[in-house]
Design an enzyme around this catalytic site. Structure first.
Site, PDB file in Angstrom:
ATOM      1  N   LEU A  10     -96.276  35.496  33.325  1.00 21.24           N
ATOM      2  CA  LEU A  10     -97.001  34.442  34.030  1.00 21.24           C
ATOM      3  C   LEU A  10     -96.095  33.642  34.949  1.00 21.24           C
ATOM      4  CD1 LEU A  10     -99.244  33.080  31.124  1.00 21.24           C
ATOM      5  CD2 LEU A  10     -99.902  34.638  32.961  1.00 21.24           C
TER       6      LEU A  10
ATOM      7  N   GLU B 256     -91.610  32.011  35.477  1.00 19.46           N
ATOM      8  CA  GLU B 256     -90.247  31.958  34.985  1.00 19.46           C
ATOM      9  C   GLU B 256     -89.549  30.730  35.527  1.00 19.46           C
ATOM     10  OE1 GLU B 256     -87.800  35.125  36.512  1.00 19.46           O
ATOM     11  OE2 GLU B 256     -89.100  35.351  38.251  1.00 19.46           O
ATOM     12  N   GLY B 257     -88.507  30.312  34.812  1.00 17.34           N
ATOM     13  CA  GLY B 257     -87.668  29.214  35.233  1.00 17.34           C
ATOM     14  C   GLY B 257     -86.212  29.627  35.175  1.00 17.34           C
ATOM     15  N   GLN B 258     -85.307  28.648  35.189  1.00 16.13           N
ATOM     16  CA  GLN B 258     -83.886  28.975  35.242  1.00 16.13           C
ATOM     17  C   GLN B 258     -83.416  29.685  33.981  1.00 16.13           C
ATOM     18  OE1 GLN B 258     -81.355  25.594  35.864  1.00 16.13           O
ATOM     19  NE2 GLN B 258     -79.512  26.826  36.120  1.00 16.13           N
TER      20      GLN B 258
ATOM     21  N   GLY C   5     -85.739  30.479  31.192  1.00 15.05           N
ATOM     22  CA  GLY C   5     -86.801  31.019  30.363  1.00 15.05           C
ATOM     23  C   GLY C   5     -87.914  31.649  31.158  1.00 15.05           C
TER      24      GLY C   5
ATOM     25  N   VAL D 185     -92.372  32.776  30.893  1.00 15.57           N
ATOM     26  CA  VAL D 185     -93.660  32.627  30.224  1.00 15.57           C
ATOM     27  C   VAL D 185     -94.413  33.939  30.363  1.00 15.57           C
ATOM     28  CG1 VAL D 185     -95.791  31.308  30.055  1.00 15.57           C
ATOM     29  CG2 VAL D 185     -93.708  30.181  30.818  1.00 15.57           C
TER      30      VAL D 185
ATOM     31  N   ASP E  46     -96.637  16.212  35.101  1.00 18.61           N
ATOM     32  CA  ASP E  46     -97.081  17.270  36.021  1.00 18.61           C
ATOM     33  C   ASP E  46     -98.562  17.574  35.803  1.00 18.61           C
ATOM     34  OD1 ASP E  46     -96.981  19.150  38.010  1.00 18.61           O
ATOM     35  OD2 ASP E  46     -96.079  20.719  36.782  1.00 18.61           O
TER      36      ASP E  46
END
Length: 903
Positions: free
Chosen positions: A615, A617-619, A621, A623, A758
């Site tokens: 779904l 992504e981040g730095q 991790g 999802v 957010d």
């Protein structure tokens, strides 16, 4: 008059620009705006699996388009879509054939072919030259692929790709926006290599050009000059990852093109148009021998089979040897009629580099009756422009003009011009004096502040830009700002982390008048209130951590220092989720001294998680959407899972990457503890965890209808027309019910002193019963990247949903969540068809927060949606109150909204 004409040209030019990050609208497969007759295919298995059934999220016929027979690796079966007009295509979404759980065919990969005329077909490749895109991993979930680069086309073919003999089926949605330029090809010399001593080699070729390369020229295609990506001031710095220096520019060296001293380009359009202007984004790094063009001459051809008209339009530019910033140069084309244009751009230095070219034209095509040869001097940054006609010849007459009164006419014109100049000067001087008098007694947050400039080694030069307009794109950043502070609008990537957040105000050693003028500048207000990129840069550069730093260790460019008041909340620590999402901010005591023993969620067998789709992504991790086998039995009685009717359980899994830092691992465990405290029907629940071994995972609920933004944007308001044509719709009662649920969930968070930071429709998930669950996945999803403002290529902030104090002061509270709730309501009642403040650029949105701070009646509010009851819009306006105490609480919002819902 010249100023008025310039403003018209600038407004027109702004409309011609396309931003790929915002050009992501569904083009009509799912909602049937694309008709059945416009969808064709190379073959079909049955009548009930014909191309007309290849519509995303629809279960008509036998559920999808399926080509005939088994697909072999050598086959080129295709699904073709006619978009009806030239379109800037940015995203492709695909699904397989699910057919209410009776089908299981999908394409694991596919290619794209496209055509602007239906005759000449081109193959799409990404910026690294790969033509195959990842497809689906199951039959029901959709996979969204961004096109980098985007393509300009009318016809699109999706070609399934397989490594083994198999059956495939596809459902499709295409995303983009209309291509108003009308440009269908440009021709130019090939770009060249630049090998400056002491710098990396820059390859200035058009690497995505889709036409013909022949005899060192480009013919019949489009490429990087029309991809919407604007090059940076330093041409060696690129906006793309894993590409070479100079990638964003197409550039030429003067002496490599012979003795002609110009670059000749030809542009062909879809039809005859009346052209008003041409915009060229050009580099101006004169320290390395690069300048904007010195002049340009353009010729026009009304038909492709006709010859070039003899009369050209010629313009000269004012060269700028003080500001090395890249900029747009606007060239008026005097409403000349043409289907093809040839322009010669003359060198001003050794190199000339372009990153974008666009044309503006009028819809009504009028025959050219007056031909002009004009010499003018427009300022290179679309500034003031003086145009002096040399010849104006009416095609219907050949009588020589009478020169008897020429000296008198010239004298009158000179006198009028001088008077106008004097009047304009007086008006500007009066405005300057009034502004100085108005700003001198300014208070910041109702507290007196003495302002002096600290002894910096460099001079800071800041100019007051005009107030942003209420529509269109506003002015660019002042060109002559100090390079260390140029374009510093917002905050450092970690500005919200410190528990003790202080606004360090710079000290001005200038006069009180100069101080007042600087304080009137919205950009300087942001710099003043952020100080060292909003305190965290100051904390990081001057000691870091949460302790008061030693300012004696800072250089003038690292931070300012003064005894400013303390504005931030001291009892809140704000954590950024490792997947890039905004983790809930919570009271600091709840996350102290956390260990794995503090995790109350049960350990779920990792092998029972079947990964279906990433779904976001981040730095540190990612999802994933997963199937969780045996989860209802694992959770036992009292499970929060709804009745699945025998279907598999879909969950969202946040997973920490193997290369995550120890701090990221600790934050991940903190996030688990925070999520385990949440227990409300309108908040996403943490179901279980996988933390006994790496990678660490947390498993949360996932709603089958996806997020609220996507759900609403694909629907219309309920009416007899939607019922008659089977168009997906929602009622006003549904919208109110959604609003009440969101206010209820936020009321629960506020009762725990949790701050979301957010809140938006992209972070509200929806099940088939229209139950809302507030989540935090939106920031990590590529689909919503345009909703976030990226700071220096790292941190991202949802500025269009943020309260003014969150942007200017880094202050996040329940009251700032209330502001975001008002914007979320606005999204709901516009059916998410438009981004908030869609007519403002990101920089103008930030400047607008400065107007909210000053509260002088010049701030721009969101308009009242047509579907929104007046009483509800009044509630939204209260959410956007400048003063925090004037905003309603979530308890008050819930009580105000609840009576509107049909029980």
């Amino acid at each position: 008059m010249h100023l008025f004409l310039l403003l018209i040209l600038q407004a027109t030019a702004a409309l011609g620009q396309i931003d790929p990050a915002h050009c992501r609208y569904a083009l009509g497969m799912e909602d049937r705006r694309i008709k059945d007759d416009d969808i064709t295919a190379s073959s079909q298995w049955y009548e009930t699996t014909g191309p007309q059934y290849a519509r995303l999220n629809r279960e008509e016929g036998d559920g999808a388009w399926c080509p005939e027979g088994q697909l072999e690796p050598s086959d080129s079966q295709y699904l073709q879509v006619d978009l009806g007009r030239l379109t800037f295509l940015t995203v492709v979404g695909t699904q397989g054939r699910y057919a209410r759980n009776s089908g299981n065919e999908f394409a694991r990969a596919y290619r794209l072919n496209y055509s602007r005329d239906g005759l000449l077909w081109k193959s799409w490749k990404n910026r690294l030259g790969n033509a195959v895109m990842e497809g689906n991993k199951n039959a029901y979930t959709s996979v969204i692929n961004d096109l980098h680069p985007p393509i300009i086309t009318r016809y699109v073919r999706l070609i399934p790709v397989t490594k083994l003999s198999t059956t495939v089926c596809m459902r499709v949605e295409l995303y983009g926006c209309p291509w108003e330029d009308g440009l269908i090809s440009y021709s130019a010399p090939e770009g060249q290599l630049m090998m400056p001593p002491g710098y990396p080699i820059a390859s200035l070729n058009d690497s995505t050009y889709d036409g013909v390369h022949e005899r060192r020229r480009l013919f019949g295609g489009m490429g990087q000059l029309t991809d919407g990506v604007i090059g940076q001031d330093d041409f060696l710095v690129t906006r793309q990852y894993h590409v070479w220096p100079g990638y964003d520019y197409l550039g030429w060296r003067n002496d490599s093109l012979g003795t002609q001293g110009y670059v000749e380009m030809e542009f062909v359009f879809d039809r005859q148009r009346n052209f008003t202007s041409l915009k060229v984004h050009s580099n101006n790094m004169f320290s390395r021998g690069v300048k904007i063009f010195s002049s340009v001459s353009c010729w026009f051809k009304p038909r492709l089979i006709a010859g070039w008209e003899a009369e050209s339009v010629a313009f000269k530019t004012v060269l700028d040897d003080r500001n090395p910033s890249a900029r747009y140069v606007t060239v008026p084309l005097n409403r000349r009629t043409a289907k093809s244009i040839r322009c010669r751009f003359y060198f001003a230095d050794v190199w000339m580099m372009f990153s974008e070219i666009s044309f503006q034209s009028e819809d009504t095509v009028l025959p050219t009756q007056i031909t002009l040869e004009v010499t003018s001097t427009p300022v290179t940054e679309e500034g003031t422009m003086a145009t002096t006609p040399k010849t104006a010849v009416n095609a219907s007459t050949s009588d020589p003009p009478d020169d008897g009164n020429t000296p008198i006419l010239i004298g009158c014109l000179v006198t009028i011009i001088l008077l106008l100049v004097i009047i304009i000067f007086l008006i500007l001087w009066c405005q300057y004096v009034c502004k100085v008098l108005e700003k001198a007694p300014r208070r910041i947050l109702d507290e007196e502040v003495t302002v002096r400039l600290s002894s910096c080694s460099d001079t800071i030069i800041l100019q007051t830009p005009p107030v942003p307009p209420r529509s269109g794109h506003g002015p660019t950043v002042p060109a002559n700002t100090d390079p260390h502070y140029e374009r510093v609008f917002l905050l450092d990537p970690q500005y919200q982390n410190p528990a003790v957040l202080r606004n360090k105000l710079p000290e001005l050693s200038q006069s009180a008048e100069a101080s007042a003028l600087l304080l009137g500048n919205p950009l300087y207000d942001l710099l003043l209130l952020t100080s060292c990129h909003m305190t965290s840069g100051w904390l990081r550069a001057c000691g870091g951590g949460y302790a008061e730093p030693d300012v004696t260790q800072c250089t003038p460019h690292q931070c300012f220092h003064s005894n400013a008041p303390h504005y931030a909340e001291t009892d809140i620590v704000r954590l950024q989720g490792v997947t890039g999402s905004n983790m809930y901010a919570v009271p600091a005591l709840t996350v102290d001294s956390l260990t794995r023993k503090d995790i109350s969620a049960a350990e779920f067998p990792r092998q029972q998680l079947i990964f279906r789709e990433k779904l976001g992504e981040g730095q540190f991790g990612e999802v994933h959407l997963c199937e969780a086998e045996g989860l209802p039995e694992f959770l036992g009685e009292g499970s929060p899972l709804p009745d699945r009717d025998g279907r598999s359980v879909l969950v969202a899994v946040k997973q920490l990457r193997a290369d995550a830092t120890s701090q990221a691992r600790n934050d991940f465990l903190k996030e688990i503890k925070i999520m385990s405290r949440l227990n409300d029907p309108n908040i996403i629940r943490l179901l279980c965890v996988c933390v006994s071994s790496d990678p660490l995972c947390m498993v949360t609920e996932y709603m089958e209808n996806g997020d609220l933004n996507m759900f609403l944007s694909q629907r219309e308001i309920e009416s007899t027309l939607t019922h008659a044509n089977n168009i997906p719709s929602v009622s006003l009662s549904d919208l109110l019910h959604m609003s009440v649920q969101i206010s209820s969930g936020m009321k629960y968070l506020a009762s725990l002193n949790f701050v979301h930071r957010d809140l938006a429709t992209r972070n509200c998930l929806l099940d088939r019963r229209l139950t809302i669950k507030i989540a935090d996945f939106g920031m990590s999803r590529n689909l919503y990247s345009s909703d976030y403002y990226r700071i220096q290529g790292r941190a991202v902030l949802p500025i269009r949903w943020m309260a003014w104090e969150s942007i200017l002061l880094g202050k996040f509270t329940t009251a700032s969540d209330v502001w975001a709730f008002g914007v979320t309501l606005w999204e709901i009642f516009t059916l998410c068809k438009e981004q908030p403040y869609s007519l403002l650029s990101d920089e103008q949105v930030i400047e607008n927060t400065g107007e909210f701070f000053r509260n002088q009646g010049r701030q721009i509010f969101l308009y009242a949606p047509p579907l929104c009851p007046p009483s509800l819009f009044e509630l939204m306006m209260r959410c956007w109150s400048r003063d925090i105490p004037d905003r309603p609480t979530f308890e008050g919002l819930y009580q105000a909204l609840r009576p509107h819902v049909n029980q």
